[in-house]
Design a protein around this motif. Structure first.
Motif, PDB file in Angstrom:
ATOM      1  N   SER A 413      49.759  50.477  45.141  1.00  0.00           N
ATOM      2  CA  SER A 413      49.066  49.917  46.057  1.00  0.00           C
ATOM      3  C   SER A 413      47.599  50.692  46.224  1.00  0.00           C
ATOM      4  CB  SER A 413      49.102  49.545  47.520  1.00  0.00           C
ATOM      5  OG  SER A 413      49.364  51.044  48.657  1.00  0.00           O
ATOM      6  N   ASP A 414      47.866  51.937  45.523  1.00  0.00           N
ATOM      7  CA  ASP A 414      46.334  52.713  45.534  1.00  0.00           C
ATOM      8  C   ASP A 414      46.285  53.067  43.740  1.00  0.00           C
ATOM      9  OD1 ASP A 414      48.495  54.707  44.812  1.00  0.00           O
ATOM     10  OD2 ASP A 414      48.072  55.729  46.358  1.00  0.00           O
ATOM     11  N   THR A 415      46.651  52.239  42.953  1.00  0.00           N
ATOM     12  CA  THR A 415      46.361  52.325  41.307  1.00  0.00           C
ATOM     13  C   THR A 415      44.460  52.172  41.555  1.00  0.00           C
ATOM     14  OG1 THR A 415      48.367  51.775  41.045  1.00  0.00           O
ATOM     15  CG2 THR A 415      47.036  51.481  39.105  1.00  0.00           C
ATOM     16  N   ASP A 416      43.987  53.286  40.450  1.00  0.00           N
ATOM     17  CA  ASP A 416      43.066  52.910  39.682  1.00  0.00           C
ATOM     18  C   ASP A 416      42.510  52.002  38.773  1.00  0.00           C
ATOM     19  OD1 ASP A 416      43.768  55.152  38.974  1.00  0.00           O
ATOM     20  OD2 ASP A 416      42.029  56.206  39.416  1.00  0.00           O
ATOM     21  N   TRP A 417      43.759  51.954  38.020  1.00  0.00           N
ATOM     22  CA  TRP A 417      43.823  51.489  36.712  1.00  0.00           C
ATOM     23  C   TRP A 417      45.246  51.061  36.654  1.00  0.00           C
ATOM     24  CZ3 TRP A 417      39.469  49.941  34.251  1.00  0.00           C
ATOM     25  CH2 TRP A 417      39.220  49.474  32.739  1.00  0.00           C
ATOM     26  N   LEU A 418      45.517  49.377  36.086  1.00  0.00           N
ATOM     27  CA  LEU A 418      46.065  49.238  35.222  1.00  0.00           C
ATOM     28  C   LEU A 418      46.145  48.499  34.293  1.00  0.00           C
ATOM     29  CD1 LEU A 418      49.177  47.988  37.338  1.00  0.00           C
ATOM     30  CD2 LEU A 418      47.967  46.099  37.739  1.00  0.00           C
ATOM     31  N   ASP A 433      48.794  38.833  20.350  1.00  0.00           N
ATOM     32  CA  ASP A 433      49.076  39.897  21.085  1.00  0.00           C
ATOM     33  C   ASP A 433      47.605  40.899  22.328  1.00  0.00           C
ATOM     34  OD1 ASP A 433      51.382  40.749  20.206  1.00  0.00           O
ATOM     35  OD2 ASP A 433      50.000  41.056  17.703  1.00  0.00           O
ATOM     36  N   ALA A 434      47.826  40.936  23.278  1.00  0.00           N
ATOM     37  CA  ALA A 434      46.837  41.725  24.601  1.00  0.00           C
ATOM     38  C   ALA A 434      47.119  42.702  24.717  1.00  0.00           C
ATOM     39  CB  ALA A 434      46.471  39.997  25.320  1.00  0.00           C
ATOM     40  N   ALA A 435      45.783  43.505  25.192  1.00  0.00           N
ATOM     41  CA  ALA A 435      45.786  44.635  26.262  1.00  0.00           C
ATOM     42  C   ALA A 435      44.937  44.781  26.790  1.00  0.00           C
ATOM     43  CB  ALA A 435      46.105  45.980  25.605  1.00  0.00           C
ATOM     44  N   LEU A 436      45.439  44.143  28.484  1.00  0.00           N
ATOM     45  CA  LEU A 436      44.164  44.072  29.018  1.00  0.00           C
ATOM     46  C   LEU A 436      44.612  45.713  30.200  1.00  0.00           C
ATOM     47  CD1 LEU A 436      42.683  42.822  31.576  1.00  0.00           C
ATOM     48  CD2 LEU A 436      44.493  42.162  32.376  1.00  0.00           C
ATOM     49  N   GLY A 437      43.639  46.209  31.003  1.00  0.00           N
ATOM     50  CA  GLY A 437      43.021  47.634  31.261  1.00  0.00           C
ATOM     51  C   GLY A 437      42.240  47.220  32.702  1.00  0.00           C
ATOM     52  N   PHE A 438      42.341  47.351  33.615  1.00  0.00           N
ATOM     53  CA  PHE A 438      41.632  46.763  34.849  1.00  0.00           C
ATOM     54  C   PHE A 438      41.892  47.530  36.296  1.00  0.00           C
ATOM     55  CE2 PHE A 438      44.919  43.853  35.797  1.00  0.00           C
ATOM     56  CZ  PHE A 438      45.091  43.687  37.092  1.00  0.00           C
ATOM     57  N   ASP A 439      40.404  47.774  37.080  1.00  0.00           N
ATOM     58  CA  ASP A 439      40.717  47.965  38.336  1.00  0.00           C
ATOM     59  C   ASP A 439      40.962  47.180  38.951  1.00  0.00           C
ATOM     60  OD1 ASP A 439      40.631  49.438  40.805  1.00  0.00           O
ATOM     61  OD2 ASP A 439      37.984  50.086  40.513  1.00  0.00           O
ATOM     62  N   PRO A 440      42.392  47.519  39.796  1.00  0.00           N
ATOM     63  CA  PRO A 440      43.076  45.961  40.622  1.00  0.00           C
ATOM     64  C   PRO A 440      41.559  46.327  42.072  1.00  0.00           C
ATOM     65  CG  PRO A 440      44.658  47.755  40.373  1.00  0.00           C
ATOM     66  CD  PRO A 440      42.667  48.305  39.033  1.00  0.00           C
ATOM     67  N   GLY A 441      40.556  47.414  42.099  1.00  0.00           N
ATOM     68  CA  GLY A 441      40.220  47.212  43.481  1.00  0.00           C
ATOM     69  C   GLY A 441      39.069  46.373  42.714  1.00  0.00           C
ATOM     70  N   ASN A 442      38.874  46.560  41.587  1.00  0.00           N
ATOM     71  CA  ASN A 442      37.763  46.035  41.054  1.00  0.00           C
ATOM     72  C   ASN A 442      37.575  45.361  40.204  1.00  0.00           C
ATOM     73  OD1 ASN A 442      34.921  45.117  40.941  1.00  0.00           O
ATOM     74  ND2 ASN A 442      33.879  47.376  40.535  1.00  0.00           N
ATOM     75  N   PRO A 443      37.722  44.160  40.402  1.00  0.00           N
ATOM     76  CA  PRO A 443      38.581  43.324  38.800  1.00  0.00           C
ATOM     77  C   PRO A 443      37.018  43.364  38.009  1.00  0.00           C
ATOM     78  CG  PRO A 443      39.221  42.194  40.963  1.00  0.00           C
ATOM     79  CD  PRO A 443      38.579  43.459  41.458  1.00  0.00           C
ATOM     80  N   LYS A 444      35.578  43.548  38.356  1.00  0.00           N
ATOM     81  CA  LYS A 444      34.896  43.451  37.495  1.00  0.00           C
ATOM     82  C   LYS A 444      34.494  44.710  36.756  1.00  0.00           C
ATOM     83  CE  LYS A 444      32.209  40.199  40.272  1.00  0.00           C
ATOM     84  NZ  LYS A 444      30.894  39.855  41.024  1.00  0.00           N
ATOM     85  N   LYS A 484      34.675  45.191  26.814  1.00  0.00           N
ATOM     86  CA  LYS A 484      34.352  45.541  28.428  1.00  0.00           C
ATOM     87  C   LYS A 484      33.774  45.455  29.437  1.00  0.00           C
ATOM     88  CE  LYS A 484      35.293  49.738  25.099  1.00  0.00           C
ATOM     89  NZ  LYS A 484      36.647  49.428  25.670  1.00  0.00           N
ATOM     90  N   VAL A 485      34.138  44.947  30.749  1.00  0.00           N
ATOM     91  CA  VAL A 485      32.851  44.346  31.710  1.00  0.00           C
ATOM     92  C   VAL A 485      33.352  45.816  32.105  1.00  0.00           C
ATOM     93  CG1 VAL A 485      32.840  43.145  33.331  1.00  0.00           C
ATOM     94  CG2 VAL A 485      34.049  42.470  31.625  1.00  0.00           C
ATOM     95  N   ALA A 486      31.186  46.635  32.989  1.00  0.00           N
ATOM     96  CA  ALA A 486      31.543  47.544  33.585  1.00  0.00           C
ATOM     97  C   ALA A 486      30.378  46.978  34.485  1.00  0.00           C
ATOM     98  CB  ALA A 486      31.388  48.278  32.409  1.00  0.00           C
TER      99      ALA A 486
END
Length: 744
Positions: A413-418, A433-444, A484-486
């Motif tokens: 629940s406190d993960t900052d990157w998945l 083939d896909a590799a997705l990394g994102f911030d669960p607290g901020n999907p943007k 990349k989305v920042a």
């Protein structure tokens, strides 16, 4: 003396007889008393057909029992036979012992209207204070319970929800509990096993410590069929069937005085899960769904799961222009109207929420630790299948994704990157083939890498024909994307490689996209198309749609290629686009310069390498621009005019004898174009007598002549798309005809 003995004997016989008669009549007396006073004793009217007592075996039998509803008409609870075999002598040792408890034909009818159940009056009756209860005169000595051979046969449980007029039921319920022991002083154990008629077994064992109130137990489900619960699921989903087998091993630990601090762990597994829609078509399923529970602590709001594995999942997704099958099945499209009571409760909840929000910050600060903590050590999808269907074009489009593999690292629940990795097979051939990394607290904030290989373009024929009016006959696509989305700002670099593609124009698309021409132009000398398509945008803008952004970028690339073909064709001959776009002329020179010859050589090389390419050189000019040009040349040459309009320049040049009259100007320029056309045709003829390059004078109506200096502009087309009916002023091939055209 004998008289006394006789008298005593008679008294004994009479007393014994009276006792026997009483014992014989006692069951009937008890039955009638219970029936006549059942409302005072039980809170409902009851009926008992027979009651039997075996005093030698301490066995009680009750036949055809009925308890009525509050209206004394409908039956609430009934059973055919109840047999209770006790051991009364153990009562002396503070032990209630039953050797047998047998119940057959139990039928329970539960109903609900609004929020009222048909047994609420019984709960209220038995929950009322008992005025006859005497005060506790001290702590009783420990008491024990022993229950053996508890058996339930042919039981039926039904629940009727009058709010939705639906009935759920479990029929032919059977279970057998071999032994339960309850000791108020020592550890007590309770074990039982239920065998359901439709299959499946429920086993449970519990240990309880009366002194500390600690308990520990387990609940095991083995091959429990889910079919019986299909009606429950049908209340919130339009399904025709639910199939599968449920297996579970759940461990419970806690203290009876602190029930909210119970700890739960174990494993849950569902085998051969399958759900079918109302058309009896499977839309969701899995060979196995397995979830391990490390620990669930409700008091701490902690949910720790070990792994969640979905083996061979199946999804059938159908999309149309209005909705999709999942939205329809789960009634997302048509939400149920709330009842009056639900509306009232919702209003009350809204009010409570509003009040809580006013003091929420203070409460959260003081209490602390209100956040839910969850953890999943591993999530995995193995060998999944997705069947996709849509009819957005009016024709069914089917696509099959298989061998879907999804794997993630630990999720907290406190993960900052998945990070999530996925791969699959596309329509039995291509791969993704896909590799997705994102911030669960901020999907943007995310990174996405995609690699698609051996994608068969003809699979998209329905879309291509419908939208672009072109049918893809063959071709394999390779697509690579690094995005990349920042903070919502997207920066996506996309590379598209298409091999051996062939496109046919069907002239039936809803959008006029020159796909065939663009494909032809974009092919390199190896017949491949390689595009680099950068995409930029701001997802914080509500009007920005990511898929529209990507689609419009690709569409713009197609139009730019068709409108500016020299950019793509120049790569074929390793030239710059301006080398094959236009041949600039320097009036009145009529000699092919070295620069002109180099350009014509590149154009001839391009014609040879791009079989089927139509090439047309059109002489064009704008008379007004031409006059201004002559004026500037004259100014530089003699320095006689320091300013003025084209008309002034024309007048001065005419006086000087360097410019023909107005009436002769068009003829002079046309003759100049013909002269130069002849030289170009001769040069092409000398280089390649079989060339299909057309050299012509532009038509008067050609808008390309606006603000144009004298030049031969190169136009590229597909030969099969050229108009066979050429204007009279055109030259169809080198040295093949003389034609005039008028300038403006």
């Amino acid at each position: 003396m004998s008289i006394r003995k006789t008298t005593l004997r008679n008294i004994f016989v009479i007393a014994l007889g009276v006792i026997l008669v009483f014992l014989i009549l006692l069951p009937g007396i008890v039955r009638r008393y219970v029936v006549n006073n059942s409302k005072e004793l039980l809170g409902r009217q009851v009926a008992i057909e027979k009651l039997r007592i075996n005093y030698l075996t301490s066995t009680l039998k009750v036949f055809d029992f009925k308890m009525y509803e509050a209206n004394d008409k409908e039956v609430f609870i009934s059973f055919d036979t109840l047999i209770v075999n006790s051991e009364p002598y153990k009562f002396i040792g503070k032990t209630l012992s039953l050797d047998q408890f047998y119940l057959r034909g139990l039928n329970v009818q539960v109903s609900k209207r609004d929020s009222v159940f048909n047994f609420d009056d019984l709960v209220a009756y038995h929950s009322s204070p008992d005025t006859l209860t005497t005060e506790d005169e001290g702590e009783d000595s420990p008491f024990k319970f022993e229950l053996r051979d508890m058996e339930l046969k042919d039981a039926t449980l039904e629940f009727h929800d009058q709010n939705v007029d639906q009935t759920f039921g479990v029929e032919d319920l059977v279970f057998f509990v071999p032994y339960i022991e309850w000791d108020q002083e020592n550890n007590s154990e309770a074990d039982f096993e239920l065998n359901f008629k439709r299959g499946g077994t429920l086993r449970s064992d519990f240990t309880y410590q009366p002194k500390t109130r600690d308990f520990q137990g387990s609940i095991n489900l083995d091959k429990m069929p889910l079919e019986a619960y299909g009606n429950y699921v049908a209340q919130s989903a339009d399904i025709s069937s639910l199939d599968g087998k449920l297996n579970a091993e759940i461990t419970l630990r806690g203290n009876s005085q602190q029930p909210d601090e119970i700890l739960i762990s174990g494993e849950i597994e569902v085998d051969n899960l399958e759900l079918k829609d109302t058309q009896d078509k499977k839309f969701l399923g899995a060979a196995m769904v397995e979830c391990t529970i490390d620990e669930i602590a409700f008091a701490k709001k902690e949910f720790r799961l070990g792994q969640l594995v979905v083996d061979q999942p199946y999804i059938r997704f159908e999309l149309d222009s209005v909705s999709n099958n999942f939205s329809r099945i789960f009634r997302v499209d048509s939400p149920r109207e709330a009842t009056a009571e639900e509306s009232a409760e919702a209003g009350e909840d809204s009010l409570n929420t509003e009040m809580a929000n006013k003091t929420g910050d203070t409460l959260n600060t003081s209490s602390g630790g209100n956040d839910i903590f969850y953890a999943l050590r591993k999530f995995q999808v193995k060998n999944g299948v997705l069947d996709y269907t849509d009819n957005l074009t009016g024709e069914p489009f089917d696509y099959h994704l298989s061998e879907i593999e999804i794997d993630t690292d630990s999720i907290y629940s406190d993960t900052d990157w998945l990070d999530i990795n996925a791969d699959m097979v596309l329509n039995e051939r291509g791969t993704l083939d896909a590799a997705l990394g994102f911030d669960p607290g901020n999907p943007k904030n995310l990174d996405l890498d995609i690699a698609i290989k051996d994608f068969v373009l003809s699979d998209l024929n329905i879309y291509s024909t419908y939208y672009t009016g072109h049918s893809i006959l063959k071709g394999d696509m390779f697509y690579f994307s690094d995005s990349k989305v920042a903070d919502g700002k997207i920066e996506s670099n996309n590379t598209l490689l298409v091999k051996d593609v062939s496109v046919e124009n069907t002239e039936s698309g809803i959008m006029s996209i020159p796909l065939k021409l663009a494909v032809f132009i974009l092919k390199d000398k190896n017949g491949d198309i390689e595009l680099s398509v950068p995409v930029r945008g701001d997802l914080n803008d509500p009007e920005v749609d990511i898929w529209d952004l990507v689609g419009n970028t690709f569409k713009k690339k197609i139009f730019d290629t068709a409108e500016n073909p020299a950019r793509g064709l120049a790569k074929v001959v390793d030239a710059a686009p301006e080398d094959i776009e236009v041949l600039f002329l320097n009036y009145p020179d009529t000699t092919l310069t070295e620069r002109h010859q180099e350009q014509l050589d590149l154009i001839l090389e391009l014609e040879e390498k791009k079989n089927g390419l139509g090439i047309e050189l059109s002489f064009m000019y704008d008379k007004e621009v031409f006059m201004d040009s002559l004026f500037k040349k004259q100014e530089k040459g003699v320095g006689s005019i320091s300013g003025g309009s084209a008309d002034q320049a024309k007048a001065e040049l005419t006086v000087a004898g360097n410019l023909p009259e107005e009436a002769e100007l068009d003829t002079v320029l046309a003759d100049y174009g013909r002269s130069f056309r002849g030289k170009i045709e001769n040069y092409i003829e000398a280089k390649n007598s079989n060339s299909g390059i057309i050299v012509r004078l532009a038509e008067l109506s050609d808008p390309s002549q606006v603000e144009t200096m004298p030049q031969f502009k190169v136009k590229y087309t597909l030969r099969e798309e050229e108009n066979p009916e050429r204007p009279s002023g055109d030259s169809q091939n080198s040295n093949k005809g003389e034609g005039d055209t008028q300038s403006r």
